[in-house]
Design an enzyme around this catalytic site. Structure first.
Site, PDB file in Angstrom:
ATOM      1  CG  ASP A 279      -2.206   0.796   0.964  1.00 42.18           C
ATOM      2  OD1 ASP A 279      -2.209   1.664   0.078  1.00 42.18           O
ATOM      3  OD2 ASP A 279      -3.207   0.553   1.670  1.00 42.18           O
ATOM      4  CG  HIS A 280       0.450   6.033  -1.091  1.00 40.65           C
ATOM      5  ND1 HIS A 280       1.282   6.874  -0.383  1.00 40.65           N
ATOM      6  CD2 HIS A 280       0.261   6.636  -2.293  1.00 40.65           C
ATOM      7  CE1 HIS A 280       1.568   7.928  -1.112  1.00 40.65           C
ATOM      8  NE2 HIS A 280       0.963   7.813  -2.279  1.00 40.65           N
TER       9      HIS A 280
END
Length: 757
Positions: A279-280
């Site tokens: 994820d980011h």
């Protein structure tokens, strides 16, 4: 002459071997050949997913692409940028095309209801339509990958991302996730309308402690495999080619550093061979988690755990080549991750057609062109998502000649009705409830409107929403003046329809709440409207279950409309006026109060269940609250009434056998309506405690007034399996109760016995 014959035979055999090569063999040869030409830096480039923005300008990104340092792009959704980036990728040394990803959660240009609302349809065709239209619009824009579906089970409505998921139940969430994967990806990734899905967030993101965003999770292995991991596996079994990893720690180890989760479970047990995406910013966050000492160490930990692609990469390009040179990470480990990315691109057909669906001349207005068919489909799904929670004295449906007061801070909000994660949609194209109601009646002058009250009295809430451009309208008038206007408007009407709930930014990532009640400003508004003596329809717009006992008592009728998307206002009008008979069912329990959380239907019975005889107060209960939620899982009323009874084809099942459940449904009311027949199972006695009920299936049936119909469901042997005391997935002989009804509280029961042979 003999030499010519031998040469001919050699050529014949060689050419025959080429002809006999399978597609998988061709792919392997192609990728092997490509990998053999690539430098370590170019291989690492394929593992980098980059977003244009900030200091990383388009110009800089284009240079990195041409240098072979970027494998995929996310968050760019306009031309000519997409075509320009692909062109530069094909000018790189190895001419490896890019893939383009975007958050397509509940629609792309045409916004459908939020996922929690989509789950409220309990309608597989409606769920499939959302996924199909989303993929059609996204691929038309040149995109070929999405970060969806989100299949995190959650039983804590304090968590902000409840709105993005499909609810509390493993089976319902699994069905929604499976359908999204099948309808988005299609049978072949080379289909022009195929959109690669990324099932997320693996794993347990929805189980964060206290419902607080990014918090830790701690859970037994049995509960994981029996409940929380089930939807991820269902999406993977349906063919999802990518998995996104959660931002939380799982039993003390961050998911992005969790080899047990990403390799032993995902790869070894489940045989997933797609790509695993962080994820980011997750790799950087391993330092904060305390499992990596610095950025270089974080890269090592992530790769060793099983991460393939770094979203918004900061460190892979900087440190991976160095780690390989130092022997800390082997080139084989890089090759393995790079091979998965190249394989995905090959299967997507990008090497053969890198410009698939790209059009540098496609302008933004064309992208947003009003698609009437998609809007009709969005309207249909939206009205199927609405749940009727109360309808005293059949107040609803309203007639179209009534004088109606439409009141509330959400009644005319185009931005809020779209909901969270609607980034490619346009608020100006949305239909608000006020607009939908005016369009539906005979004369728009029948409709009077008042803003009523600000969403909240708390200026800090608006500051929070304004941080990310998510604020609803704020009216500067004194609160008493707005209330007085609303009361005056209400007194001149036949009925009041008040729109209350949350701004869409209150039900979003990093929007956790400790108090699930309506804001005080809205409570005062409802109280003032109720005091007029006019019938009050409370229409909720929200992205999570709220605590509403006071409002339930005040309402003459109550609708849960969630955030319904582009056509939301028209869908609400359809239900208010009876052009559509509401059929939605809740995918999550609504707590009576926050103290009950987590409250969900499929709990264990305990040794002292409430109501146990001769135990007095010594049972599992609260002295200041009921155990039961305000609204149970699966609940939803209709403008008509149904009866349901059922029978089993046998009272015994052999191993490997099955039992047919036949449900007889009758519409005993005076309106055509759809009923969702829900099938639940209870394993009465087992080696471990089993839930009081578990959803194992559901079917929809539409009946005319006084019409009868049948719904059949097959209980298969595998549905009886669970993870036993030895963590073996088995079915144990014994008694099973089958419940069939219209929600999870049904007492309608039949029993069968599973024999041991």
């Amino acid at each position: 002459m003999m030499k010519k014959i031998v040469l001919f035979l050699v050529l014949f055999i060689f050419s025959g071997s080429l002809i006999a090569q399978t597609p998988d063999e061709e792919k392997k040869v192609f990728i092997d050949n490509l990998l053999s030409k690539m430098t370590i830096k170019e291989k690492v480039g394929q593992l980098r997913l980059i977003s244009v923005g900030g200091e990383l300008t388009l110009s800089k990104v284009l240079d990195q692409i041409e240098a072979g340092e970027i494998g995929g792009i996310f968050n760019t959704v306009v031309e000519p940028d997409l075509s320009q980036m692909q062109e530069r990728a094909l000018q790189s040394r190895n001419q490896i095309p890019l893939y383009f990803g975007f958050d397509i959660i509940h629609g792309h240009r045409t916004i459908f209801p939020i996922n929690l609302a989509i789950a409220s349809t309990w309608d597989r065709s409606a769920i499939g339509k959302v996924a199909e239209v989303s993929a059609d619009e996204a691929t038309s824009d040149g995109l070929n990958m999405t970060w969806a579906p989100m299949v995190d089970i959650t039983r804590d409505p304090r968590w902000g991302r409840v709105s993005e998921g499909f609810g509390e139940d493993p089976y319902l969430v699994s069905e929604a996730g499976r359908i999204f994967v099948e309808k988005m990806q299609k049978q072949s990734l080379q289909d022009k309308k195929s959109l690669v899905t990324t099932v997320k967030h693996f794993a347990l993101y929805g189980a964060v402690e206290g419902g607080r965003e990014y918090n830790s999770t701690d859970m037994s292995e049995r509960k994981m495999f029996q409940e929380y991991l089930v939807p991820y596996k269902a999406a993977i079994d349906a063919g999802s080619r990518a998995v996104m990893v959660s931002l939380v720690s799982v039993n003390g180890i961050p998911a992005s550093a969790n080899r047990w989760l990403l390799t032993e479970v995902l790869r070894d047990k489940w045989h997933f061979d797609g790509v695993v995406v962080s994820d980011h910013g997750a790799i950087r966050e391993l330092i904060n988690h305390g499992v990596a000492s610095d950025p270089k160490d974080a890269v090592r930990v992530a790769i060793k755990a099983g991460i393939d692609i770094s979203m918004n990469d900061e460190y892979f390009l900087q440190f991976l080549p160095e780690l390989v040179d130092q022997g800390v990470i082997s080139e084989n480990e890089i090759d393995r991750a790079c091979r998965r990315v190249l394989k995905l691109k090959y299967d997507m057909g990008l090497f053969k057609n890198p410009y698939r669906n790209l059009d540098p001349n496609l302008d933004i207005d064309t992208m947003f062109a009003d698609n009437r068919l998609h809007r009709q489909e969005a309207r249909d799904v939206a009205r199927r998502s609405i749940v009727l929670l109360k309808n005293n004295d059949h107040l609803l449906p309203l007639t179209k000649d009534m004088k109606i007061a439409v009141i509330g801070p959400l009644a005319d909000s185009k931005r809020d009705i779209l909901g969270s994660w609607s980034g490619a949609g346009r608020a100006n194209l949305a239909v608000t409830p006020l607009e939908g109601i005016k369009d539906a009646v005979k004369d728009p002058k029948q409709i009077s409107y008042a803003f009523g009250a600000n969403l909240s009295d708390d200026p800090n809430l608006f500051k929070f929403l304004n941080l990310y451009g998510m604020s609803s309208k704020f009216d500067e008038r004194p609160a008493d003046e707005m209330l007085a206007q609303s009361v005056a408007v209400a007194k001149e009407s036949d009925v009041v329809v008040v729109f209350v709930g949350e701004a869409q930014g209150m039900a979003h990532e990093s929007s956790s709440r400790t108090d699930l009640a309506l804001q005080d400003s809205q409570k005062r508004l409802i109280k003032a409207l109720k005091a007029t003596g006019k019938p009050v329809v409370i229409t909720l717009m929200n992205g999570r279950p709220l605590t509403l006992p006071e409002e339930y008592d005040q309402a003459d009728a109550m609708l849960e409309t969630w955030f319904l998307g582009t056509e939301g206002g028209n869908a609400i009008a359809d239900v208010l006026f009876g052009d559509y008979n509401p059929s939605g069912k809740l995918p999550m329990s609504f707590p009576m109060n926050v103290g009950q959380i987590p409250v969900y239907y499929s709990h264990l019975n305990t040794g002292r269940p409430r109501g146990t005889q001769n135990m007095g107060k010594y049972t599992t209960s609260y002295f200041d609250s009921p155990n039961e939620p305000l609204f149970p899982f699966g609940f939803g009323l209709s403008y008509t009434d149904f009866t349901i009874d059922f029978a089993l084809s046998s009272d015994q099942m052999l191993p490997g056998g099955e039992i047919v459940v036949t449900a007889n449904v009758e519409n005993i009311g005076d309106k055509t309506g759809m009923q969702t027949v829900q099938f639940y199972l209870q394993d009465v006695t087992a080696s471990v405690s089993r839930p009081v009920k578990q959803l194992i299936g559901f079917e929809n049936i539409t009946l005319k007034p006084h019409e009868k119909g049948q719904v059949k469901f097959v209980i298969k042997y595998d549905m009886l399996k669970f993870w036993n005391d030895k963590m073996q997935y088995v079915a144990e002989p014994g008694k099973f109760n089958v419940y069939v009804g219209d929600d999870s509280t049904t007492k309608n029961k039949q029993t069968f016995t599973l024999l041991d042979k």
